[in-house]
Design an enzyme around this catalytic site. Structure first.
Site, PDB file in Angstrom:
ATOM      1  N   HIS A   1       0.845  -1.204   0.000  1.00 16.28           N
ATOM      2  CA  HIS A   1       0.000   0.000   0.000  1.00 16.28           C
ATOM      3  C   HIS A   1       0.880   1.255   0.000  1.00 16.28           C
ATOM      4  O   HIS A   1       0.620   2.214  -0.726  1.00 16.28           O
ATOM      5  CB  HIS A   1      -0.891   0.042   1.251  1.00 16.28           C
ATOM      6  CG  HIS A   1      -1.927  -1.039   1.330  1.00 16.28           C
ATOM      7  ND1 HIS A   1      -2.070  -1.855   2.425  1.00 16.28           N
ATOM      8  CD2 HIS A   1      -2.886  -1.432   0.456  1.00 16.28           C
ATOM      9  CE1 HIS A   1      -3.073  -2.692   2.225  1.00 16.28           C
ATOM     10  NE2 HIS A   1      -3.577  -2.464   1.039  1.00 16.28           N
TER      11      HIS A   1
ATOM     12  N   LYS B   1     -17.152  -7.623   6.251  1.00 18.86           N
ATOM     13  CA  LYS B   1     -15.943  -8.370   6.610  1.00 18.86           C
ATOM     14  C   LYS B   1     -15.746  -8.418   8.115  1.00 18.86           C
ATOM     15  O   LYS B   1     -16.184  -7.533   8.833  1.00 18.86           O
ATOM     16  CB  LYS B   1     -14.725  -7.697   5.978  1.00 18.86           C
ATOM     17  CG  LYS B   1     -14.622  -7.919   4.475  1.00 18.86           C
ATOM     18  CD  LYS B   1     -13.292  -7.393   3.994  1.00 18.86           C
ATOM     19  CE  LYS B   1     -13.189  -7.425   2.481  1.00 18.86           C
ATOM     20  NZ  LYS B   1     -11.971  -6.772   2.005  1.00 18.86           N
TER      21      LYS B   1
ATOM     22  N   ARG C   1      -1.831  -6.049  -8.571  1.00 15.77           N
ATOM     23  CA  ARG C   1      -0.641  -6.846  -8.286  1.00 15.77           C
ATOM     24  C   ARG C   1      -0.414  -7.899  -9.358  1.00 15.77           C
ATOM     25  O   ARG C   1       0.650  -8.033  -9.916  1.00 15.77           O
ATOM     26  CB  ARG C   1      -0.779  -7.532  -6.924  1.00 15.77           C
ATOM     27  CG  ARG C   1      -0.599  -6.588  -5.778  1.00 15.77           C
ATOM     28  CD  ARG C   1      -1.211  -7.122  -4.537  1.00 15.77           C
ATOM     29  NE  ARG C   1      -2.667  -7.064  -4.621  1.00 15.77           N
ATOM     30  CZ  ARG C   1      -3.480  -7.233  -3.590  1.00 15.77           C
ATOM     31  NH1 ARG C   1      -2.999  -7.530  -2.413  1.00 15.77           N
ATOM     32  NH2 ARG C   1      -4.791  -7.138  -3.745  1.00 15.77           N
TER      33      ARG C   1
ATOM     34  N   SER D   1      -2.768  -7.732   2.619  1.00 15.67           N
ATOM     35  CA  SER D   1      -3.062  -7.639   4.053  1.00 15.67           C
ATOM     36  C   SER D   1      -3.461  -9.014   4.591  1.00 15.67           C
ATOM     37  O   SER D   1      -3.120  -9.381   5.712  1.00 15.67           O
ATOM     38  CB  SER D   1      -4.208  -6.659   4.304  1.00 15.67           C
ATOM     39  OG  SER D   1      -3.839  -5.371   3.901  1.00 15.67           O
TER      40      SER D   1
HETATM   41  P1  ADP Z   1      -9.467  -4.535  -0.536  1.00 13.93           P
HETATM   42  O1  ADP Z   1      -9.955  -3.201  -0.992  1.00 13.93           O
HETATM   43  O2  ADP Z   1      -9.669  -5.637  -1.522  1.00 13.93           O
HETATM   44  O3  ADP Z   1      -9.795  -4.900   0.875  1.00 13.93           O
HETATM   45  P2  ADP Z   1      -6.901  -3.566   0.245  1.00 13.93           P
HETATM   46  O4  ADP Z   1      -7.530  -2.670   1.182  1.00 13.93           O
HETATM   47  O5  ADP Z   1      -5.841  -4.452   0.784  1.00 13.93           O
HETATM   48  O6  ADP Z   1      -7.877  -4.443  -0.536  1.00 13.93           O
HETATM   49  O7  ADP Z   1      -6.257  -2.758  -0.931  1.00 13.93           O
HETATM   50  C1  ADP Z   1      -6.693  -1.532  -1.428  1.00 13.93           C
HETATM   51  C2  ADP Z   1      -6.072  -1.321  -2.778  1.00 13.93           C
HETATM   52  O8  ADP Z   1      -4.660  -1.485  -2.680  1.00 13.93           O
HETATM   53  C3  ADP Z   1      -6.527  -2.304  -3.864  1.00 13.93           C
HETATM   54  O9  ADP Z   1      -6.551  -1.628  -5.089  1.00 13.93           O
HETATM   55  C4  ADP Z   1      -5.432  -3.325  -3.879  1.00 13.93           C
HETATM   56  O10 ADP Z   1      -5.329  -3.924  -5.159  1.00 13.93           O
HETATM   57  C5  ADP Z   1      -4.231  -2.464  -3.591  1.00 13.93           C
HETATM   58  N1  ADP Z   1      -3.141  -3.237  -3.008  1.00 13.93           N
HETATM   59  C6  ADP Z   1      -3.165  -4.021  -1.913  1.00 13.93           C
HETATM   60  N2  ADP Z   1      -1.958  -4.581  -1.692  1.00 13.93           N
HETATM   61  C7  ADP Z   1      -1.154  -4.129  -2.677  1.00 13.93           C
HETATM   62  C8  ADP Z   1       0.213  -4.370  -3.049  1.00 13.93           C
HETATM   63  N3  ADP Z   1       0.980  -5.198  -2.365  1.00 13.93           N
HETATM   64  N4  ADP Z   1       0.671  -3.739  -4.127  1.00 13.93           N
HETATM   65  C9  ADP Z   1      -0.113  -2.924  -4.852  1.00 13.93           C
HETATM   66  N5  ADP Z   1      -1.393  -2.676  -4.595  1.00 13.93           N
HETATM   67  C10 ADP Z   1      -1.910  -3.272  -3.519  1.00 13.93           C
END
Ligand code: ADP
Length: 164
Positions: free
Chosen positions: A19, A43, A92, A130
């Site tokens: 992130h 969730k 990713r 995460s």
């Molecule tokens: P979600 O919204 O599916 O719960 P997250 O909160 O973890 O997922 O992620 C928010 C955004 O950050 C999404 O667009 C996700 O693809 C992106 N993201 C999460 N981890 C990474 C990473 N390691 N590298 C790049 N983008 C990421």
């Protein structure tokens, strides 16, 4: 709508170095980058929304253009309220693409002036999520390089089984 304000929405449960890689890239591109923590009732999160916001604020303090907020409801409504013209999302691997495509096109249908921009993290983070971080922490595995030190401390405090 100004395109110089972008929103980076997500669960951030917890924020990872992946992130942060994206936030650092986004911060260079926009006048303001709002990291928006989704208040998601579906969730079962590990960290509460206030805990996630606190961690995000701590690890993004170095970037004055980055703000951390909480949002509920439709992302397009929130973007309108904040005057944002861009939604920033990370891709990713191919596995992210289908869901992200669906969301981006749905958001475009709801608000054609809002653009979704995708960014790739550095390849070191392309396998990082995460969910994996939570699983590694729950089983006492090493977290160095995956999350900032402050987040690692919070994870260890929450999960007493984690080895030092
Ligand atoms: P979600 O919204 O599916 O719960 P997250 O909160 O973890 O997922 O992620 C928010 C955004 O950050 C999404 O667009 C996700 O693809 C992106 N993201 C999460 N981890 C990474 C990473 N390691 N590298 C790049 N983008 C990421």
């Amino acid at each position: 709508m100004k395109t110089s304000i972008a929103i980076y929405p997500g669960s951030f449960d917890p924020v990872t170095n992946g992130h942060l890689d994206l936030i650092e890239r986004g911060e260079k591109m926009f006048d303001r980058l709002i990291v928006a923590v989704l208040q998601n009732t579906d969730k079962q999160p590990l960290f509460s929304v206030p805990e996630r916001v606190d961690m995000l604020r701590e690890v993004t303090r170095i970037w004055p253009a980055v703000e951390v907020e909480v949002f509920e409801g439709l992302l397009v409504d929130y973007a309108r309220r904040r005057g944002a013209g861009v939604i920033l999302r990370g891709i990713r691997a191919v596995s992210d693409y289908e869901y992200e495509l669906q969301m981006a096109l749905m958001n475009r249908m709801l608000e054609p002036r809002l653009e979704t921009m995708f960014m790739l993290p550095g390849e070191t983070y392309s396998y990082l999520s995460s969910k994996l971080v939570r699983e590694i922490a729950q089983h006492g595995g090493p977290l160095n390089g995956l999350v900032p030190a402050a987040v690692e401390r919070k994870l260890r405090a929450k999960l007493s089984k984690v080895k030092p």
